[in-house]
Motif scaffolding. Structure first.
Motif, PDB file in Angstrom:
ATOM      1  N   UNK A 148      -2.573 -13.417   7.863  1.00  0.00           N
ATOM      2  CA  UNK A 148      -2.852 -12.150   7.175  1.00  0.00           C
ATOM      3  C   UNK A 148      -2.416 -12.178   5.708  1.00  0.00           C
ATOM      4  N   UNK A 199      -4.927 -12.218   2.381  1.00  0.00           N
ATOM      5  CA  UNK A 199      -4.839 -11.227   1.302  1.00  0.00           C
ATOM      6  C   UNK A 199      -4.719 -11.938  -0.044  1.00  0.00           C
ATOM      7  N   UNK A 219      -7.438 -12.144  -3.248  1.00  0.00           N
ATOM      8  CA  UNK A 219      -7.074 -11.721  -4.606  1.00  0.00           C
ATOM      9  C   UNK A 219      -7.262 -12.829  -5.621  1.00  0.00           C
ATOM     10  N   UNK A 246      -8.772 -10.530   9.686  1.00  0.00           N
ATOM     11  CA  UNK A 246      -9.649 -10.576   8.520  1.00  0.00           C
ATOM     12  C   UNK A 246      -9.869  -9.169   7.942  1.00  0.00           C
ATOM     13  N   UNK A 297      -7.979  -6.532   8.260  1.00  0.00           N
ATOM     14  CA  UNK A 297      -6.731  -6.064   7.643  1.00  0.00           C
ATOM     15  C   UNK A 297      -6.498  -6.718   6.299  1.00  0.00           C
ATOM     16  N   UNK A 298      -6.809  -8.012   6.218  1.00  0.00           N
ATOM     17  CA  UNK A 298      -6.609  -8.724   4.954  1.00  0.00           C
ATOM     18  C   UNK A 298      -7.475  -8.110   3.864  1.00  0.00           C
ATOM     19  N   UNK A 299      -8.747  -7.844   4.182  1.00  0.00           N
ATOM     20  CA  UNK A 299      -9.637  -7.274   3.175  1.00  0.00           C
ATOM     21  C   UNK A 299      -9.168  -5.889   2.759  1.00  0.00           C
ATOM     22  N   UNK A 323      -6.090  -4.728   2.824  1.00  0.00           N
ATOM     23  CA  UNK A 323      -4.878  -4.852   2.007  1.00  0.00           C
ATOM     24  C   UNK A 323      -5.184  -5.374   0.616  1.00  0.00           C
ATOM     25  N   UNK A 324      -6.136  -6.308   0.556  1.00  0.00           N
ATOM     26  CA  UNK A 324      -6.471  -6.882  -0.744  1.00  0.00           C
ATOM     27  C   UNK A 324      -7.268  -5.880  -1.576  1.00  0.00           C
ATOM     28  N   UNK A 373     -10.457  -5.448  -1.614  1.00  0.00           N
ATOM     29  CA  UNK A 373     -11.856  -5.797  -1.839  1.00  0.00           C
ATOM     30  C   UNK A 373     -12.297  -6.678  -0.693  1.00  0.00           C
TER      31      UNK A 373
END
Lengths: 283, 422
Positions: free
Chosen positions: A136, A140, A144, B67, B69-71, B73-74, B76
């Motif tokens: 995770x 992220x 970025x 995936x 969650x990652x998007x 948090x990021x 975008x």
């Protein structure tokens, strides 16, 4: 005369014991070969059989060369691209982990520096955390920085996984090459770099290749990071493994073959170097 | 070797730098239709009609959630549309876009599911996409061993047990099968079928005497159950190989058996207990995460998924039934022809007792399932005392519901505050 007569039974006994020993050895060889080859054989036979034959009983020992299941995979959208991505990521992983791991291994074997033991331990620590836990925050960060969904990004993650092996294998490899050889090269006018390149490297190459193969297979087999970190550029394992898990038996076999065969071909191509790791062809 | 390495690395770098083309298609990130054949059909027959193209990517639940969650948090992302079961979507509620303004054309969506999809927020967090449930399947060879007076359409747990006993004794080996493997959907059987059928409740009467009777009945049935059941995930496989003659599973997980040998099998409703014929409808939904790159296109895809034609195509591809009003054409696959009457008989039965998927548990859904799985493992596999196990697991269950502050859902009576475990 009497001596010869007395010896005959002993010789026969010796002979039969040797025969028994040889028989045992052959039995062990056959068993080990069957252990490895039988599953692969069954995989191929079932991949080349029609769905009915796969679920049917008794099982066939010869394939009927029904290519239905296999051609399903060849035509499954994206398999060719995923295969290419897998090779790409695995190759990048191989290059990166040797490029970073071999110098580290060399430094560990040749120099004494403070914190050496701690370093050796820390290298292993990268394997102490399960990927689902790291995926995770990694994802992220990758999104970025723009590394997300690129073969390079995934290869970096796989390199982290393969690095401990690369460092530790090359460390023992370099430790096995006498330091005196390098010193001799220096006295004959080589610089440090030349001595490494011309004397140590040729001796270490088979072992380095072996650890590269290790890196390749680690990358090839990794699923979780590949599934989370790539979308357009999926690797074959990420692409197929999760789907195969829940697919009918005959497709499992065909997909299994699709996953195993490329890896087998690769291992076969570099087998000479792989054996080197076990010391069979070290020169 | 050296030159080979150089070549490979050179080519790899060149490729790596060239990769990363822009994403024109809508990315459909789904946990459904994962088996390769279903994926293929989703792409070729269901989604190919959507203008602009869809990239359909099925995933295991773990990578799927990570995936998303990652998007989020990021901030975008690349995912346009999410497809998943109700339980998975409910844990993402805060990050899903309100879909109440999506123009569905004339499609009439099932109101109960639509209500469920608001996730108690007042916004349309997802739209129902497709539904399924669990039924029973039997090899026709097993029918001659049916106990006298048993009608498959009104079968009870007692009759099922007697039948399985007959089969085990007269054929020499246990022939009832149950998806009790690590990937099997066993928890749904206990939550939605066994316990409600005996108690008319999923949660409140978890440790009642009625529940105890239900578990004891299952323990009895287990004696005549194929011991391989602790490995099974999809019952279609053991049904096809005839390891098992009678089985319980999700309709989509029986479909292959019905399709490959339609003349060998019959489908029938799940059994009834003293409190009714408990069954669990399964709902999958489509949602849009806040980070979707092209919101209009994503909404268009959601609307497309709910068109009656798409719903029928989805049924053919996945064996999940439509959630909008449709008239089914005659040329449906055998799996649909066999299972549809069984589903209708079960949902329309006089003693029908629908038990909904857990509502309001959020990300505690997995732990909720674990309570039922643990209970099964301790009682049936471990042979522990039923009363003691139910008492202990009831405490765990109560803790979970209080933590989630989840009010009761059907078949339990509505509650003020957290659903009580008596």
């Amino acid at each position: 005369m009497t001596a010869i007569l007395a010896d005959a039974p002993a010789a026969a006994r010796w002979d039969s014991r040797r025969r028994a020993g040889r028989f045992l050895m052959f039995a062990a060889i056959v068993l080990l070969c069957a252990w490895v080859l039988l599953p692969i054989y069954l995989l191929i036979v079932n991949a080349l059989s029609s769905p009915n034959e796969v679920t049917g009983f008794p099982k066939r020992m010869l394939p009927s060369f029904d290519t239905g299941s296999i051609s399903f995979f060849i035509n499954f959208a994206g398999v060719a691209k995923a295969l290419w991505n897998s090779i790409l990521v695995a190759a990048l992983t191989m290059v990166l982990s040797i490029g970073i791991g071999a110098p580290a291994g060399y430094a560990l074997s040749r120099f004494d520096f403070p914190g050496k033991e701690a370093f050796r331990f820390l290298v292993l620590m990268t394997r102490a955390f399960p990927l689902p836990l790291l995926a995770l925050p990694l994802a992220v960060m990758f999104i970025r920085t723009g590394l997300d969904d690129t073969p390079v990004g995934l290869a970096i993650v796989h390199t982290t996984l393969a690095l401990p092996f690369a460092v530790l294998i090359t460390f023992s490899l370099f430790s096995g090459i006498p330091f005196e050889l390098e010193e001799a090269a220096w006295t004959l006018g080589c610089t440090r770099l030349q001595a490494f390149w011309k004397v140590v490297m040729p001796l270490a190459l088979p072992g380095i290749a072996a650890s590269a193969v290790f890196a390749f297979t680690i990358s090839w087999n990794e699923v979780f990071a590949a599934a989370v970190l790539t979308i357009e550029n999926r690797t074959l394992t990420a692409f197929l493994l999760q789907s195969l898990n829940v697919s009918p038996l005959y497709l499992k076999f065909a997909g299994g073959a699709a996953l195993v065969v490329p890896a087998l071909i690769f291992i076969f191509a570099v087998r000479k170097y792989l054996f080197a790791m076990w010391g069979i062809a070290n020169r | 070797m050296k030159t080979m390495m150089k070549l490979i690395s050179g080519a790899a770098l060149a490729m790596a730098l060239g990769a990363g083309a822009a994403h024109a298609q809508v990315l459909f990130w789904s946990t459904q239709a994962k088996p390769v054949e279903e994926t293929q059909k989703m792409r070729d027959q269901v989604l190919s009609g959507f203008e602009g193209g869809v990239d359909y990517q099925p995933q295991d639940d773990g990578p799927w959630l990570t995936r998303v969650q990652a998007e989020l948090q990021a901030g975008s992302g690349t995912i346009g549309v999410l497809g998943a079961l109700h339980g998975s979507l409910s844990s993402l509620a805060a990050d899903l876009v309100d879909l109440s303004d999506v123009d569905l054309g004339g499609a009439k969506v099932n109101e109960a599911y639509r209500e469920l999809a608001t996730l108690d927020t007042g916004e349309q967090k997802y739209l129902p996409w497709m539904q399924a449930t669990y039924i029973m399947a039997a090899n026709k060879k097993a029918l001659e061993f049916l106990p006298e007076g048993t009608d498959l359409d009104t079968i009870t747990y007692d009759q099922l047990t007697a039948w399985s006993k007959n089969l085990a004794e007269k054929t020499g080996s246990p022939k009832f099968g149950f998806p009790g493997g690590p990937d099997g959907l066993k928890h749904r059987f206990f939550q939605g079928f066994l316990v409600p059928s005996y108690t008319k409740s999923m949660v409140t009467k978890f440790r009642s005497a009625e529940a105890e009777a239900g578990w004891n009945k299952f323990k009895e049935l287990w004696q005549y159950t194929n011991p391989n059941s602790t490995n099974y995930a999809f019952m279609q496989q053991p049904l096809l190989t005839e390891e098992v003659w009678v089985a319980f599973d999700h309709v989509a997980r029986l479909a292959d058996a019905f399709n490959q040998k339609p003349d060998d099998f019959v489908a029938f409703p799940a059994p009834a207990g003293p409190a009714g014929r408990g069954f669990m409808p399964v709902v999958a939904g489509v949602a849009i995460p806040k980070t979707a790159p092209d919101m209009d296109k994503a909404k268009a895809l959601v609307a497309y998924m709910l068109k009656p034609e798409t719903q029928i195509a989805t049924l053919r591809a996945t064996n999940f039934f439509p959630v909008v009003e449709v008239t089914l054409p005659d040329d449906m696959p055998n799996s649909v022809k066999l299972s549809a009457p069984a589903v209708a008989a079960m949902t329309g039965a006089e003693d029908a007792l629908p038990a909904l998927l857990p509502i309001g548990l959020g990300d505690l859904g997995g732990k909720f399932n674990q309570v039922y799985t643990d209970t099964y493992e301790r009682i049936v596999l471990g042979g522990q005392d039923v009363r003691a196990v139910l008492d202990e697991q009831a405490d765990v269950l109560r803790g979970l519901l209080e933590q989630a502050k989840a009010p009761c859902w059907a078949p339990d009576a509505p509650s003020q505050g957290a659903c009580p475990v008596e």
